[in-house]
Design a protein around this motif. Structure first.
Motif, short mmCIF file in Angstrom:
data_model
loop_
_atom_site.label_atom_id
_atom_site.label_comp_id
_atom_site.label_asym_id
_atom_site.label_seq_id
_atom_site.Cartn_x
_atom_site.Cartn_y
_atom_site.Cartn_z
N UNK A 1 0.84 -1.19 0.00
CA UNK A 1 0.00 0.00 0.00
C UNK A 1 0.88 1.25 0.00
N UNK A 2 0.51 2.30 -0.76
CA UNK A 2 1.29 3.54 -0.77
C UNK A 2 1.07 4.35 0.51
N UNK A 3 1.92 5.35 0.69
CA UNK A 3 1.78 6.22 1.85
C UNK A 3 0.48 7.01 1.75
N UNK A 4 -0.22 7.22 2.87
CA UNK A 4 -1.48 7.97 2.86
C UNK A 4 -1.27 9.39 2.32
N UNK A 5 -2.29 9.89 1.58
CA UNK A 5 -2.26 11.26 1.10
C UNK A 5 -1.51 11.46 -0.20
N UNK A 6 -0.95 10.43 -0.79
CA UNK A 6 -0.23 10.55 -2.06
C UNK A 6 -1.13 10.10 -3.21
N UNK A 7 -0.70 10.39 -4.43
CA UNK A 7 -1.41 9.95 -5.63
C UNK A 7 -0.87 8.61 -6.14
N UNK A 8 0.01 7.97 -5.36
CA UNK A 8 0.58 6.70 -5.79
C UNK A 8 -0.47 5.59 -5.76
N UNK A 9 -0.19 4.54 -6.53
CA UNK A 9 -1.03 3.35 -6.49
C UNK A 9 -0.24 2.20 -5.90
N UNK A 10 -0.95 1.18 -5.47
CA UNK A 10 -0.29 0.01 -4.89
C UNK A 10 0.56 -0.69 -5.93
N UNK A 11 1.59 -1.39 -5.47
CA UNK A 11 2.47 -2.11 -6.39
C UNK A 11 3.25 -3.18 -5.65
N UNK A 12 3.99 -3.97 -6.45
CA UNK A 12 4.79 -5.04 -5.84
C UNK A 12 6.04 -5.34 -6.67
N UNK A 13 5.87 -5.79 -7.91
CA UNK A 13 7.00 -6.31 -8.67
C UNK A 13 7.71 -5.25 -9.51
N UNK A 14 7.01 -4.20 -9.96
CA UNK A 14 7.62 -3.14 -10.75
C UNK A 14 8.20 -3.61 -12.07
N UNK A 15 7.49 -4.49 -12.77
CA UNK A 15 8.00 -5.06 -14.03
C UNK A 15 7.58 -4.27 -15.26
N UNK A 16 6.79 -3.20 -15.08
CA UNK A 16 6.46 -2.32 -16.19
C UNK A 16 5.17 -2.68 -16.92
N UNK A 17 4.78 -1.74 -17.82
CA UNK A 17 3.49 -1.87 -18.49
C UNK A 17 3.41 -3.07 -19.42
N UNK A 18 4.44 -3.26 -20.24
CA UNK A 18 4.38 -4.33 -21.24
C UNK A 18 4.27 -5.70 -20.58
N UNK A 19 5.08 -5.93 -19.55
CA UNK A 19 5.01 -7.21 -18.83
C UNK A 19 3.68 -7.36 -18.12
N UNK A 20 3.21 -6.28 -17.50
CA UNK A 20 1.92 -6.31 -16.82
C UNK A 20 0.80 -6.65 -17.78
N UNK A 21 0.82 -6.01 -18.95
CA UNK A 21 -0.22 -6.28 -19.95
C UNK A 21 -0.14 -7.72 -20.42
#
Length: 601
Positions: free
Chosen positions: A97-117
């Motif tokens: 979970x991101x820090x409260x009050x930020x515009x960030x979204x949750x994440x885990x692996x950080x493998x990028x858009x192409x891999x995610x898609x």
């Protein structure tokens, strides 16, 4: 649950050719050839009001099973994109979970858009392509109920592994990758076992399979219509699918504010009633034993038609008649072509190929409903969230279905039947295709302005860090095309279930249901093939291209298949099976029993 209580049957009606020629109504139905008790005349088919038959309690319980399975599935599916695409948020709580009050979204692996898609699309593609294998297997070898139970077991294993993938220490050192990917693809296999068999199992419980004259308590003569009955039960079924799908709201907020462990725990909790429900229903269901697949005979029929008529005859009037035993006998070719089927089976094959042609148009509806690949998810990351998880908005697809399904079931469709207006499956599907195209236009316009207003321009979804990192457009605007797409599903997918069941040979209902699902797999295959361009700066055209194609294909679809709305819905017959539960532990229908109803789909 029927809207009307039916108390008396009129068994005196038979088809009258003269009345067929003289009935004057706006819509004329093609006459039913078979004779049976309670059969309406042609004049009655054209003039009497149609009502759905009553639904057994067991049908509603199967809908609850579908809710549990879809809730556990859709609780996970929307989380995959963020889990793979985004890195573990800096300054977050360590659970994703991101820090409260930020515009960030949750994440885990950080493998990028192409891999995610690629992961998202391959997961969903398998979930909708594997039913081809498991639908055939259920028809030919195992039966539907047994394969559903195996699918539920596989589901349970996947959900446990996902809990492991949400562990804080595994997220921190990156080793959560292995349990996550294993779980995701095991989940796809479980869905592939479950999905092609549950809707045919549900429709197996519905026993009114031909139009019949009934008399209401008010004295009104009506037609108990299998099309209306199928529409009603499948609207309930689809409603429960999307109530289950709406559980994704809970998992989206969990990933945003708590972490992955809770986001993955909720689907497991929703899954837990499934084994108990299946155990309770196992002796109460109408179950047809596997009878061997009709698929080999389908290919034999097709081969005879091509050998006798040639390739030029395909699609032309009379093509399928060439394989009918009566036609072969009349031509004196019994010694040349040995048949293992009846004329009715050939007619079922014709209708099956016709239904398959209808399904070919469905991928464009899905692309406009949900966007090409993960394009809609990427668009959501460019918009101002104001504390709303970016992937919660997609649940407006389910919310619109939950709100609209009862309106159709108990408002629009009964009103049209009272006015004797036939709103057939092709008309409904055409409406759905048009609505999905409108939704695709909405995505296109929203992405255009998101690019225009993003501090990173046409690279706004690529982890933009300039200023706020998002366009000054509320993410709530994205709910509009999602909602329109959801409503379009009610007009496309619900009639599709009925077509898949009613137009299939008896021992191919699981497979034809799987072919219907495979149209969604085709949409995912397209998304997977386009992974390299489902990224900045191409997202506007990723939405615009399908919207243009959808408008063109909607018109082609209607003029190609509109004649089907004139056909009367009658389920195919299995002459050697009576569809009534028996007392033994299998609850299977005896193969030598007298026929109780015509089964088609």
């Amino acid at each position: 649950m029927a809207a009307e209580e039916i108390v008396v049957a009129d068994a005196s009606s038979n088809y009258d050719l003269e009345k067929h020629n003289t009935a004057s109504t706006t819509h004329k139905h093609i006459p039913i050839e078979d004779d049976y008790e309670g059969k309406p005349t042609q004049e009655e088919l054209d003039t009497l009001r149609r009502v759905p038959g009553s639904l057994p309690i067991i049908a509603y319980m199967i809908c609850i099973i579908e809710f549990c399975e879809r809730a556990s599935y859709y609780g996970v599916q929307p989380l995959i994109s963020n889990y793979v695409n985004r890195p573990l948020p800096q300054g977050g709580n360590g659970w994703g979970a991101p820090a409260p009050g930020t515009q960030q979204t949750a994440g885990a692996l950080g493998m990028g858009q192409s891999t995610s898609n690629a992961v998202t699309q391959s997961f969903s593609m398998l979930a909708y392509a594997l039913p081809l294998v498991f639908g055939w297997l259920a028809d030919a070898k195992t039966g539907r109920f047994k394969l559903i139970c195996w699918g539920v077991l596989v589901f349970g294993i996947a959900h446990v592994l996902l809990i492991v993938a949400g562990a804080k220490n595994l997220l921190a050192d990156g080793s959560s990758k292995a349990p996550f990917f294993i779980a995701v693809y095991i989940l796809a296999f479980g869905a592939g076992m479950f999905k092609p068999n549950v809707s045919p199992l549900l429709l197996d419980q519905v026993t009114n399979t031909k139009p019949m004259i009934k008399v209401l308590k008010t004295g009104e003569r009506v037609i108990e219509d299998p099309e209306a009955t199928t529409e009603r039960v499948m609207l309930w079924f689809y409603l429960m699918i999307n109530i289950g799908g709406f559980m994704g709201v809970a998992t989206a907020y969990s990933e945003k504010y708590i972490g992955w462990w809770l986001a993955f725990l909720i689907p497991l909790i929703l899954y837990l009633p499934l084994p108990l429900l299946l155990w309770f229903l196992r002796k109460r269901l109408i179950l047809h034993p596997p009878g061997g697949s009709d698929l080999p005979n389908v290919f034999r029929v097709l081969g005879v038609c091509i050998r006798r008529g040639g390739l030029k005859k395909i699609g032309r009037h009379g093509f399928w008649d060439l394989a009918k035993p009566s036609n072969i006998a009349a031509s004196g070719l019994e010694g040349v072509y040995k048949t293992q089927w009846s004329d009715q089976f050939v007619e079922d094959v014709r209708r099956t190929f016709q239904g398959t042609g209808i399904f070919c148009f469905f991928p464009i509806q899905y692309l406009n409903d949900n966007g090409l690949g993960s394009a809609a998810s990427f668009l959501s990351t460019m918009l101002r969230t104001d504390g709303v998880p970016n992937d919660v908005i997609s649940n407006f697809n389910s919310l619109s279905i939950i709100a609209t399904a009862p309106v159709l079931n108990y408002g629009l469709y009964p009103a049209l039947r009272r006015l004797n207006i036939h709103y057939g499956p092709i008309a409904r599907i055409t409406t759905g295709l048009a609505l999905s195209t409108l939704g695709g236009v909405g995505y296109t316009l929203l992405n255009y302005y998101a690019y225009k207003k993003s501090p990173c321009g046409e690279y706004g979804s690529s982890d933009c860090t300039i200023g706020t990192g998002v366009a000054d457009i509320s993410i709530w605007f994205l709910a509009i095309p999602f909602a329109i797409g959801g409503i379009s599903e009610l007009f496309v997918n619900v009639p599709a279930y009925g077509i898949a069941y009613s137009r299939a040979p008896v021992n191919m209902r699981g497979l034809v249901s799987a072919i219907n699902l495979f149209s969604t797999a085709v949409a995912y295959i397209i998304g997977l093939a386009c992974s390299s361009v489902v990224t900045d700066p191409y997202l506007t055209w990723d939405f615009g291209g399908p919207a243009i194609a959808g408008g063109v294909l909607t018109i082609i679809f209607y003029f190609t298949f509109r004649h089907i709305d004139k056909e009367e819905t009658v389920f195919s017959q299995r002459e050697t099976i009576e569809a009534t539960p028996v007392e033994d532990s299998s609850s299977q229908v005896g193969e030598k029993a007298a026929p109780a109803f015509s089964e088609k789909k």
